[in-house]
Write a protein that holds these residues in place. Sequence first.
Motif, short mmCIF file in Angstrom:
data_model
loop_
_atom_site.label_atom_id
_atom_site.label_comp_id
_atom_site.label_asym_id
_atom_site.label_seq_id
_atom_site.Cartn_x
_atom_site.Cartn_y
_atom_site.Cartn_z
N ASN A 271 40.43 34.63 41.11
CA ASN A 271 41.18 33.49 41.64
C ASN A 271 42.01 33.83 42.87
N THR A 272 42.30 35.10 43.08
CA THR A 272 43.20 35.52 44.16
C THR A 272 42.77 36.88 44.67
N GLY A 273 43.41 37.29 45.78
CA GLY A 273 43.15 38.62 46.31
C GLY A 273 43.67 39.72 45.43
N THR A 274 44.85 39.52 44.85
CA THR A 274 45.38 40.56 43.97
C THR A 274 44.49 40.73 42.73
N GLU A 275 43.91 39.64 42.24
CA GLU A 275 42.99 39.75 41.11
C GLU A 275 41.70 40.44 41.51
N ASN B 76 41.55 42.83 43.69
CA ASN B 76 41.90 44.25 43.71
C ASN B 76 42.09 44.81 42.30
N GLU B 77 42.60 44.01 41.38
CA GLU B 77 42.67 44.45 39.98
C GLU B 77 41.27 44.72 39.44
N ALA B 78 40.32 43.86 39.78
CA ALA B 78 38.94 44.08 39.35
C ALA B 78 38.41 45.37 39.94
N ALA B 79 38.71 45.63 41.21
CA ALA B 79 38.24 46.85 41.86
C ALA B 79 38.84 48.09 41.19
N ILE B 80 40.10 48.02 40.78
CA ILE B 80 40.73 49.13 40.06
C ILE B 80 39.99 49.41 38.76
N LYS B 81 39.74 48.36 38.01
CA LYS B 81 39.05 48.52 36.72
C LYS B 81 37.62 49.00 36.91
N PHE B 82 36.94 48.45 37.90
CA PHE B 82 35.56 48.86 38.14
C PHE B 82 35.50 50.33 38.54
N ASN C 88 52.10 51.38 54.81
CA ASN C 88 52.03 50.01 55.35
C ASN C 88 50.97 49.15 54.67
N SER C 89 50.47 49.61 53.54
CA SER C 89 49.43 48.84 52.85
C SER C 89 50.03 47.71 52.04
N PHE C 90 49.21 46.69 51.81
CA PHE C 90 49.56 45.62 50.89
C PHE C 90 48.29 45.19 50.17
N HIS C 91 48.30 45.28 48.83
CA HIS C 91 47.11 44.96 48.05
C HIS C 91 47.36 43.91 46.98
N GLY C 92 48.59 43.39 46.89
CA GLY C 92 48.84 42.32 45.94
C GLY C 92 50.07 42.56 45.10
N ARG C 93 50.36 41.60 44.20
CA ARG C 93 51.63 41.60 43.48
C ARG C 93 51.49 41.77 41.96
N THR C 94 50.28 41.81 41.44
CA THR C 94 50.13 42.14 40.02
C THR C 94 50.31 43.65 39.86
N ALA D 174 35.24 40.31 44.38
CA ALA D 174 34.98 41.73 44.55
C ALA D 174 33.48 41.88 44.74
N LEU D 175 33.08 42.31 45.93
CA LEU D 175 31.67 42.53 46.23
C LEU D 175 31.35 44.00 46.00
N VAL D 176 30.30 44.30 45.27
CA VAL D 176 30.02 45.68 44.86
C VAL D 176 28.55 46.02 45.07
N THR D 177 28.29 47.33 45.17
CA THR D 177 26.92 47.82 45.22
C THR D 177 26.34 47.84 43.81
N GLU D 178 25.02 47.98 43.73
CA GLU D 178 24.37 48.08 42.42
C GLU D 178 24.86 49.31 41.66
N LYS D 179 25.18 50.36 42.39
CA LYS D 179 25.70 51.59 41.77
C LYS D 179 26.97 51.30 40.97
N VAL D 180 27.85 50.52 41.55
CA VAL D 180 29.09 50.17 40.86
C VAL D 180 28.81 49.19 39.73
N ALA D 181 28.01 48.17 40.00
CA ALA D 181 27.73 47.14 39.00
C ALA D 181 27.08 47.70 37.76
N SER D 182 26.31 48.77 37.90
CA SER D 182 25.60 49.34 36.74
C SER D 182 26.55 49.92 35.70
#
Length: 404
Positions: free
Chosen positions: A162-166, A168-174, A198-204, A326-334
Amino acid sequence: MQNAMSSTFQAPLQVPLSQSGNLRRQIKFNGVKRRPMVAAASVNVEVNDAARGSAGGLGRNNKEVMEAEKKLLVGTYNRAPVVLASGKGCKLYDAEGREYLDLSSGIAVNALGHGDADWIKAVVDQANVLTHVSNMYYSIPQIELAKRLVACSFADRVFFSNTGTEANEAAIKFARKFQRHSNPDSKEPATEFVSFTNSFHGRTMGALALTSKEHYRSPFEPVMPGVNFVEYGNIEATRKLIQPGKTAAVFVEPIQGEGGIYSATKEFLQFLRDACDDAGALLVFDEVQCGLGRTGYLWAHEHYGIFPDIMTLAKPLAGGLPIGAALVTEKVASAINYGDHGSTFAGSPLVCNAAIAVLDKISNPAFLASVSKKGHYFKETLKQKLARNPHVKDVPWTRANYWN
């Protein structure tokens, strides 16, 4: 920018505007007659009372709305003293009829401006058919949007949020799941992350842990452990942190937004790509702010010809409706199994159909070329006007002048 007749209020129109001249009408609010703003003949949309945000008796008086906000909402935003009620194209109007030029675009969200006809049609058409279904079932707009995102990117698969921070949460878990999947015999697979100043990746809590500015993190600590911060662009310092068996992923914005408009060099991103490959870590590009046409390319990393394992998106993708991806390669999706992650509202038919309309427009080469042309024009104009202003440090680059 205030309209010259900023103290007036635009009338709700009952008939289309005449092409032969301006329309003036007398209207009466709360016993007071007001003359509406002059509506230019080039405007062809009807503005009604509902568009002015007058539900519940509020909307025609800025002060009234601002006082109500102080009593009703949690004080998380230090808002500018403006009550925005309607918009068209690149212009916004407050509750009292003042006109503004929208230079923030909802923080990089309204890529097509306000009231884009194709976007409205996509939303209305889909709302009349199907708005929301559970992700326990298939829906056509979700698949159509995913098909487009895969076709125009490095990715093989998409996860909607639903959001950018979500996203990035998915990317962390993946990333963590990928390490366990790739190293099944390891008792302690890699779980740490590298992020940058200087990074910003979200608020969750997970995305917040990747965000470097302490004032975002300190009120909510302890946040997720295992994040190592290093100077953005510093290859030698970063080299020491990306380690096999420890680093699960590196998160980086190809062009930083929240922390200032800082662009990575090709050398730096190529180093990150090689270092992650050598360490068995994933490279995550956060393009929540810099992606989707804002640089004159569809994706900011296209400037460099370097591609990630995961890319996170949000902001302009649905033109104002909430979406992340979150767009991922097949390597990650597997590495991801049923039940590993999910979302109740993500990827709904309504939002995805809106996003299709946005993506189809933004990905058009002519549209992207116009972004570059306008960026070049604004930079050259700002340089001419502000070159001697001691308060201006730099004017950020654009595709047109950075690469040519």
